[in-house]
Design an enzyme around this catalytic site. Sequence first.
Site: not given
Length: 590
Positions: A423, A524-526
Amino acid sequence: MALNNIHHLIILSLFLLATLITSSQGDYRLWQDQYPFIRRASLFSSPKSSPSDGEKKEYDYIVVGGGTAGCPLAATLSQNYSVLLLERGGVPFTNINVSFLSNFHITLADTSPTSASQYFVSTDGVFNARARVLGGGTSINAGFYTRASTRYVKKAGWDAKLVNESYPWVEKQVVHEPVFERWQRAVRDSLVEVGIAPNNGFTYDHLYGTKVGGTIFDRFGRRHTAAELLASANAENINVLVHARVQKIIFETTGPKPRAVGVHFKDETEAQHVAHISKRRGSEITVTCGAIGSPQLLLLSGIGPKADLEKLNISVVHDNKYVGKHMADNPLNTVFVPFNKPVKQSLIETVGITKKGVYIEASSGFSQSTDSIQCHHGVASAEIGQLSTIPPRRRTREAIEAFKRNKKDLPHEAFHGGFILGKIAYPKSKGQLVLNNTNVDDNPIITFNYFSHPRDLQQCVQGIRIVKKLVRSKPFLNFTKGNQQTMDKLLNMSVTANINMIPRHTNDTKSLKQFCRDTVISIWHYHGGCHVGQVVKTDYEVIGVHRLRVIDGSTFRESPGTNPQATVMMLGRYMGVKILRDRLGRSAGV
């Protein structure tokens, strides 16, 4: 009794047990006993539901969004004031797909209107999800819990002392030390061997090197969400409505500056309601709908770029060109590593925090049941090669649903492996969110522009090179019983396994840059869309209007820590305490 009937009785018993257990206490009370203030939205106007409802038409605080930040914020504010918390989804307590680690991927694969996750695809062609359940992202995520760095806290301008009081408040209620499975141990040892050192052991702190973090899954594999933080609320002061879909914020516009006075929402029967805040000084509405929902709700309420609002016939309350802008998502690329035997299911438990701007994490064993093999699993997908039969430009939602219904069953062996996740910590690539229409239930149009900034691409390549070293390390080879898979083969398997709508290239395994571009997915770390200094002030009050705040990940310029949920929950508690202390001083008692 026939074996088939016994099997069905066992399944029924397990289901009933799952619905009866109160997550935070581990006893067998109905969840309604512990959370008597949680009700369906349709009961809001019914005098029979609570004697006070017919009388109390106004609240000191209305919190829109019962998610990762909204639950701790509402629980804290209720210690001294009346609070109405509105959540568009249902409760997590009786949903076995939410509650158990073994079913983690099934919720993400569920695209039905009643799912706890709402599926969307960014214009980049990457599948994504947003929570639609009390507890928000903590109800559908991989559970990893780790704090933000001291650098992050300082850069955000937060009070370090209050931060260090707020994290433990969360941790005592919902966080656990992971069981730490064999695969995770192998990953940890390999990370240290390839130079991501030192081994920092088990810690919540953000430290360079390799660490084991916390988890919101207990040793029985049961999830503990932010919804359980509501157990700390003052039950006399709080009302929580589920299936309450807020349509817009209501403003009084007669004064020199618009003032938020209430919200308009629909219940599960489509009936419409209005809730108001008190006229008392200090009363306000706080939006905690997440990085997608918060800018969307501001836009639907008339706060945003004037020209965009007028195109949809939305009355302009405050012209702000920055609402929905500078959205970012941390790009994730995965490498699938097959094993020679089944592995126990595990989510993220260990992480390598590098100085190259890359985080390395791992998951394994998704999943080994017949039902789950019928589903696509997003980040944990092992549908190797099959979706590639659909040309990328024809991978519409309808085509993918048809593919899922008709595709061949996968052998269990396809799941006998793990995923190494790389990531990008602080992506420079930015995108935007704009309204698709005026229906709050529909997803807005979201673009993240993955890898549009060259630095992000360089960091992804560095991350894949670390993965190359990992698969050749001794702990890894021991775990795979010396199976010397070539890196090109592993990359090729990952190219075909990942589900997105991005066209593949013939040189995916030769060019690491192309591999990064073509296999990007989301973890899903937007974040972004309501940045501090552009949409909100440093105290999270919305610029240009009175009595309105936004407190959630939409205000972040960077995602905190390796995984943001710890800091988002902390921020809800932190701001609740700060608001009470600012308003009441020492008498706040928090």
